[in-house]
Design a protein around this motif. Structure first.
Motif, short mmCIF file in Angstrom:
data_model
loop_
_atom_site.label_atom_id
_atom_site.label_comp_id
_atom_site.label_asym_id
_atom_site.label_seq_id
_atom_site.Cartn_x
_atom_site.Cartn_y
_atom_site.Cartn_z
N PHE A 96 94.62 2.47 -128.50
CA PHE A 96 95.94 2.87 -128.97
C PHE A 96 96.33 4.20 -128.35
CE2 PHE A 96 92.83 4.45 -131.96
CZ PHE A 96 93.22 5.76 -132.21
N LEU A 97 97.64 4.52 -128.45
CA LEU A 97 98.16 5.79 -127.96
C LEU A 97 98.03 6.86 -129.03
CD1 LEU A 97 101.44 4.71 -126.13
CD2 LEU A 97 99.27 5.38 -125.10
N ARG A 98 97.69 8.06 -128.61
CA ARG A 98 97.65 9.20 -129.53
C ARG A 98 98.53 10.29 -128.95
NH1 ARG A 98 92.01 10.82 -130.84
NH2 ARG A 98 92.29 9.35 -132.54
N LYS A 99 99.43 10.84 -129.77
CA LYS A 99 100.32 11.92 -129.32
C LYS A 99 99.50 13.19 -129.17
CE LYS A 99 104.84 13.92 -130.19
NZ LYS A 99 105.22 13.85 -128.80
N SER A 107 94.12 13.09 -119.37
CA SER A 107 93.33 13.22 -118.14
C SER A 107 93.67 12.06 -117.19
CB SER A 107 91.84 13.19 -118.46
OG SER A 107 91.48 11.91 -118.95
N GLU A 108 93.32 12.23 -115.93
CA GLU A 108 93.57 11.17 -114.95
C GLU A 108 92.76 9.93 -115.31
OE1 GLU A 108 93.25 12.44 -110.89
OE2 GLU A 108 94.48 14.21 -111.26
N ALA A 109 91.56 10.12 -115.85
CA ALA A 109 90.72 8.98 -116.24
C ALA A 109 91.41 8.16 -117.35
CB ALA A 109 89.35 9.47 -116.71
N LYS A 110 92.01 8.84 -118.33
CA LYS A 110 92.71 8.14 -119.43
C LYS A 110 93.97 7.45 -118.91
CE LYS A 110 90.08 8.84 -122.93
NZ LYS A 110 89.51 7.77 -123.73
N GLN A 111 94.67 8.10 -117.97
CA GLN A 111 95.85 7.47 -117.39
C GLN A 111 95.47 6.20 -116.65
OE1 GLN A 111 97.89 10.46 -115.05
NE2 GLN A 111 98.26 11.77 -116.83
N PRO A 123 102.69 6.98 -121.20
CA PRO A 123 103.87 7.83 -121.45
C PRO A 123 103.49 9.30 -121.48
CG PRO A 123 103.67 6.09 -123.13
CD PRO A 123 102.43 6.06 -122.30
N PRO A 124 104.40 10.19 -121.05
CA PRO A 124 104.10 11.63 -121.07
C PRO A 124 103.90 12.12 -122.51
CG PRO A 124 106.26 11.18 -120.05
CD PRO A 124 105.70 9.88 -120.50
N GLY A 125 102.94 13.03 -122.70
CA GLY A 125 102.67 13.61 -124.02
C GLY A 125 101.72 12.77 -124.86
N TYR A 126 101.14 11.71 -124.29
CA TYR A 126 100.22 10.83 -125.01
C TYR A 126 98.93 10.67 -124.22
CZ TYR A 126 103.99 9.45 -128.13
OH TYR A 126 104.99 9.46 -129.05
N THR A 127 97.87 10.32 -124.93
CA THR A 127 96.62 9.93 -124.30
C THR A 127 96.24 8.55 -124.81
OG1 THR A 127 94.36 10.60 -123.74
CG2 THR A 127 95.06 10.95 -126.02
N VAL A 129 93.37 6.13 -126.43
CA VAL A 129 92.08 6.09 -127.13
C VAL A 129 91.49 4.71 -126.85
CG1 VAL A 129 90.93 6.21 -129.37
CG2 VAL A 129 92.91 7.66 -128.91
N ASP A 130 90.28 4.71 -126.26
CA ASP A 130 89.63 3.45 -125.88
C ASP A 130 89.33 2.58 -127.10
OD1 ASP A 130 89.52 3.99 -123.12
OD2 ASP A 130 87.77 5.29 -123.43
N PRO A 131 89.32 1.25 -126.90
CA PRO A 131 88.92 0.36 -128.00
C PRO A 131 87.46 0.60 -128.37
CG PRO A 131 89.56 -0.90 -126.02
CD PRO A 131 89.66 0.55 -125.70
#
Length: 150
Positions: A96-99, A107-111, A123-127, A129-131
């Motif tokens: 899921f996305l976290r603000k 991080s580039e890895a999360k993107q 989306p900008p301003g979010y990361t 979260v892996d399942p």
């Protein structure tokens, strides 16, 4: 002139026709006539309070019904369980996305991970979260603690 039985402020109505002092009964009657609406209102309120108190008292349970019964059954099935409390069953949590706080970015890895999972840019301003999965009681039933959460 007023007598000691005259209510204060009612001297002009307490004088009988012959000019002598009025009797207590006549003074009281005149005072009642002057204040009749107020007296009736106060009486009605007082009566309503008495009736309300009587209704409340009548609806109170009898003392015999309030006894504690020692040999009663438990209130719920949970009170009869002697086993230790267990964790919930296994389940999966989707990614899921976290603000993120203002001024931070993923991080580039999360993107890259979000692009791989969802097929679109993060989306900008979010990361992202892996399942993850929760194994539940399965490992604890074998007597071994669950090491996957560590």
């Amino acid at each position: 002139m007023s007598t000691s039985a005259d209510p204060p402020g009612d001297n002009d109505q307490a004088t009988p026709e012959d000019g002598g002092p009025a009797s207590f009964a006549e003074t009281t009657r005149n005072w009642y006539e002057k204040h009749k609406p107020k007296i009736r209102a106060v009486g009605a309120v007082g009566l309503a309070v008495v009736i309300g108190v009587a209704v409340v008292i009548a609806n109170l349970p009898d003392g015999e019904d309030n006894e504690v019964i020692e040999d009663s059954e438990p209130a719920s099935a949970l009170e009869t369980i002697d086993e230790p409390r267990r964790s919930p069953s296994a389940y999966d949590v989707d990614g899921f996305l976290r603000k993120l706080p203002e001024g931070q970015r993923a991080s580039e890895a999360k993107q890259a991970r979000y692009q791989e999972e969802m097929g679109e840019e993060l989306p900008p301003g979010y990361t992202f979260v892996d399942p993850w999965s929760f194994s539940g009681d399965s490992a604890e039933q074998d007597g071994e603690p669950d090491q996957s959460a560590a």
